[in-house]
Design an enzyme around this catalytic site. Structure first.
Site, mmCIF file in Angstrom:
data_model
loop_
_atom_site.group_PDB
_atom_site.id
_atom_site.type_symbol
_atom_site.label_atom_id
_atom_site.label_comp_id
_atom_site.label_asym_id
_atom_site.label_seq_id
_atom_site.Cartn_x
_atom_site.Cartn_y
_atom_site.Cartn_z
ATOM 1 N N LYS A 29 -5.304 -8.408 -6.349
ATOM 2 C CA LYS A 29 -6.709 -8.541 -5.851
ATOM 3 C C LYS A 29 -7.414 -7.528 -6.236
ATOM 4 O O LYS A 29 -7.266 -6.399 -6.593
ATOM 5 C CB LYS A 29 -6.255 -8.107 -4.250
ATOM 6 C CG LYS A 29 -7.095 -8.763 -3.281
ATOM 7 C CD LYS A 29 -6.676 -8.667 -1.842
ATOM 8 C CE LYS A 29 -7.049 -7.229 -1.476
ATOM 9 N NZ LYS A 29 -7.954 -6.879 -0.223
ATOM 10 N N LYS A 57 0.759 -1.387 -0.025
ATOM 11 C CA LYS A 57 0.033 0.019 -0.148
ATOM 12 C C LYS A 57 0.863 1.224 0.113
ATOM 13 O O LYS A 57 0.405 2.230 -0.612
ATOM 14 C CB LYS A 57 -1.188 -0.051 1.265
ATOM 15 C CG LYS A 57 -2.004 -1.138 0.918
ATOM 16 C CD LYS A 57 -3.244 -0.737 1.618
ATOM 17 C CE LYS A 57 -4.467 -1.778 1.427
ATOM 18 N NZ LYS A 57 -5.776 -1.677 2.185
ATOM 19 N N LYS A 112 -11.796 -2.380 -3.479
ATOM 20 C CA LYS A 112 -12.555 -1.262 -3.841
ATOM 21 C C LYS A 112 -12.017 -0.211 -4.139
ATOM 22 O O LYS A 112 -12.461 0.548 -4.754
ATOM 23 C CB LYS A 112 -13.044 -0.860 -2.014
ATOM 24 C CG LYS A 112 -13.683 -1.769 -1.347
ATOM 25 C CD LYS A 112 -14.160 -0.907 0.102
ATOM 26 C CE LYS A 112 -14.344 -2.156 1.091
ATOM 27 N NZ LYS A 112 -12.797 -2.252 1.801
HETATM 28 N N1 AQP Z 1 -10.354 -9.741 -3.456
HETATM 29 C C1 AQP Z 1 -10.832 -10.129 -2.527
HETATM 30 N N2 AQP Z 1 -10.745 -11.488 -2.335
HETATM 31 C C2 AQP Z 1 -11.202 -12.236 -1.110
HETATM 32 N N3 AQP Z 1 -11.484 -11.459 0.081
HETATM 33 C C3 AQP Z 1 -11.295 -10.118 -0.025
HETATM 34 N N4 AQP Z 1 -11.704 -9.287 1.061
HETATM 35 C C4 AQP Z 1 -11.242 -8.099 0.482
HETATM 36 N N5 AQP Z 1 -11.155 -8.023 -1.110
HETATM 37 C C5 AQP Z 1 -10.910 -9.261 -1.384
HETATM 38 C C6 AQP Z 1 -11.811 -9.468 2.297
HETATM 39 O O1 AQP Z 1 -12.748 -8.442 2.782
HETATM 40 C C7 AQP Z 1 -12.401 -8.262 4.189
HETATM 41 C C8 AQP Z 1 -12.667 -6.875 4.363
HETATM 42 O O2 AQP Z 1 -11.532 -6.176 3.705
HETATM 43 P P1 AQP Z 1 -11.139 -4.746 3.807
HETATM 44 O O3 AQP Z 1 -12.215 -3.766 3.450
HETATM 45 O O4 AQP Z 1 -10.849 -4.497 5.324
HETATM 46 O O5 AQP Z 1 -9.782 -4.460 3.166
HETATM 47 P P2 AQP Z 1 -9.070 -5.068 2.019
HETATM 48 O O6 AQP Z 1 -8.835 -6.383 2.067
HETATM 49 O O7 AQP Z 1 -7.986 -4.417 1.824
HETATM 50 O O8 AQP Z 1 -10.405 -4.880 1.022
HETATM 51 P P3 AQP Z 1 -10.225 -3.785 -0.388
HETATM 52 O O9 AQP Z 1 -11.509 -4.004 -1.241
HETATM 53 O O10 AQP Z 1 -8.996 -4.392 -1.232
HETATM 54 O O11 AQP Z 1 -10.106 -2.374 0.148
HETATM 55 P P4 AQP Z 1 -9.035 -1.357 -0.047
HETATM 56 O O12 AQP Z 1 -9.260 -1.101 -1.523
HETATM 57 O O13 AQP Z 1 -9.670 -0.063 0.591
HETATM 58 O O14 AQP Z 1 -7.850 -1.851 0.428
HETATM 59 C C9 AQP Z 1 -11.187 -8.919 4.400
HETATM 60 O O15 AQP Z 1 -11.327 -10.145 5.203
HETATM 61 C C10 AQP Z 1 -10.363 -9.339 3.214
HETATM 62 O O16 AQP Z 1 -9.804 -10.321 3.266
#
Ligand code: AQP
Length: 332
Positions: free
Chosen positions: A194, A111, A197
Site C-alpha cells: 500500500k 505493523k 505516509k
Molecule cells: N494507499 C491508500 N489507498 C487508499 N486509501 C488509503 N488510505 C491511506 N492510504 C491509502 C486511507 O486514508 C485514510 C487515513 O489513513 P491513516 O492515515 O489513518 O492511516 P493509514 O491507512 O495507515 O495511512 P498511511 O498513509 O499508510 O499511514 P501510515 O503510514 O502512518 O500507516 C484511511 O481511510 C485509509 O484507508
C-alpha cells in the site's frame, strides 16, 4: 441526518492514497451527512513519533483536508487528543472487546512485523480506540479505505457486545462506506504494498504537497514491467505495477479503468506515464498549493482545530457520560 466519522493519522506527509481513498470522498459526502473529521494523533503514537514532526503533521493533515475540499465551516475538523472522551470510551471498550477478536486484526500483524513482543500495547488495541472514536459520536457511517474494513467490523462487534452486555440499545452499528474506485492505491516502488505516509522511500508515494517537478519525476521513476499495456482488465490483474498506475489514472480523472485501458492499450509506459504525470499535476497541483498556503498560517489552522474540538466535545461528552452511567459508574 446521518452522521459520519472518519480520521487520518498525523504520522507523516499526506500522500495521494489519503487523498483519493479518503479526503476526496469526504468532500463529496459533506453535504449529505453531518461530518466529523479527525486528525487522529492518539492513533499516531501507537508507533514512535517525533513530537515536533507530529505537531507539524497535525497541522498538515488539517490543511490537506481543507485544501482537499472539506469545508471547516460546516464540517467538524479537530485533533483527537483535544477531546478526552475518545480515550475514556476506549477504556470502557477494552473491557468489552475480547483478545480473540483483536488477535485476528491483520493491521497489527503487518505493523508489528516479526517483533510482536516489542510492539506497543497501543498498537494492539488501536482498533478499540477506533471503535471509541466512531461510537463517541454514535456515527452511523464511516468512509474508509478497504484496509480499514476489518476494523469497522470490529467496531460493530464492540457496539453489539456493549448493547447486549447491558441489555440496552445504546450504540448504533456503523456502516463502512468503502468507495470502489481508489480503495487501495499502491506504492510506486512495489505494486503489492500500500502507498503509505510512513514508507521510508519518498519515491514510493506522491505527497499531497509535492510540486509539479517532484510529481513528474516520481511517476517517471515508478516501477513498471517491460510489456505494453494490455487491453483487458483480466490481463492487468496479473501485473500489479501496471494495475496501480491505471488505477491512479482512472481515479484522478474519475473514469472507469476499462475506459482508461481502452485508450492506452498497446502503448508503452513512456507514453502513458507522460499523460499520467500531466493529469496528476493538473489535479494535485492546486490542492498542494492551497495546502502550502494554509500551512503558512499555523495559527489559523490551530484555531480551526480548537473550534472543531469544542463542537466535537459538545456531541461526545453526553454520549460518553451516558455510557459510563450504563456501565455502573457513579455520577460526579
Ligand atoms: N494507499 C491508500 N489507498 C487508499 N486509501 C488509503 N488510505 C491511506 N492510504 C491509502 C486511507 O486514508 C485514510 C487515513 O489513513 P491513516 O492515515 O489513518 O492511516 P493509514 O491507512 O495507515 O495511512 P498511511 O498513509 O499508510 O499511514 P501510515 O503510514 O502512518 O500507516 C484511511 O481511510 C485509509 O484507508
Amino acid at each position: 441526518m446521518k452522521r459520519i466519522f472518519s480520521g487520518i493519522q498525523p504520522s507523516g506527509s499526506l500522500q495521494l492514497g489519503n487523498y483519493l481513498g479518503a479526503i476526496r470522498n469526504w468532500a463529496k459526502m459533506q453535504n449529505d451527512y453531518e461530518c466529523i473529521f479527525c486528525v487522529v494523533d492518539l492513533h499516531a503514537i501507537t508507533l514512535p513519533q517525533d513530537p515536533l514532526a507530529m505537531r507539524a503533521a497535525t497541522r498538515e493533515v488539517a490543511a490537506g483536508v481543507i485544501a482537499g475540499g472539506v469545508n471547516p465551516e460546516t464540517c467538524i475538523i479537530f485533533n483527537q487528543s483535544q477531546v478526552p472522551e475518545h480515550a475514556e470510551l476506549a477504556w470502557l471498550f477494552n473491557c468489552v472487546a475480547r483478545l480473540g477478536w483483536l488477535n485476528r486484526m491483520t493491521q497489527f500483524k503487518e505493523k508489528a512485523g516479526k517483533d510482536r513482543d516489542g510492539a506497543f500495547v497501543g498498537l494492539y488495541t488501536y482498533p478499540v480506540l477506533q471503535a471509541a472514536d466512531i461510537l463517541a459520536y454514535k456515527a452511523t457511517d464511516v468512509p474508509v479505505g478497504e484496509d480499514q474494513k476489518q476494523h469497522i467490523e470490529l467496531c460493530r462487534d464492540i457496539a453489539q457486545a456493549f448493547n447486549s452486555m447491558f441489555e440496552i440499545d445504546f450504540f448504533p452499528l456503523p456502516e463502512a462506506r468503502i468507495q470502489k474506485a481508489a480503495a487501495r492505491i499502491m506504492s510506486l516502488r512495489d505494486g503489492r504494498k500500500k502507498m503509505s505516509k510512513s514508507d521510508p522511500s519518498d519515491y514510493s508515494r506522491i505527497n499531497m504537497t509535492d510540486g509539479p517537478d517532484a510529481i513528474a519525476q516520481k511517476i517517471k521513476k515508478a516501477k513498471t514491467d517491460p510489456y505494453p499495456l494490455p487491453d483487458s482488465l483480466d490481463e492487468l490483474d496479473q501485473r500489479p505495477e501496471a494495475q496501480n498506475l491505471i488505477t491512479i489514472f482512472a481515479a484522478l480523472c474519475e473514469r472507469s479503468e476499462e475506459s482508461v485501458l481502452s485508450e492506452f492499450a498497446g502503448k508503452g509506459f513512456g507514453d502513458f506515464k507522460r499523460y499520467l504525470a500531466e493529469l496528476a499535476v493538473e489535479i494535485m497541483g492546486p490542492i498542494g498549493k492551497e495546502m502550502q498556503r494554509l500551512m503558512n498560517y499555523p495559527d489559523e489552522v490551530d484555531s480551526i482545530l480548537n473550534h472543531g474540538a469544542n463542537k466535537a466535545r459538545e456531541i461526545a461528552k453526553p454520549i460518553v457520560s451516558e455510557a459510563k452511567e450504563i456501565v455502573g459508574f457513579l455520577k460526579p
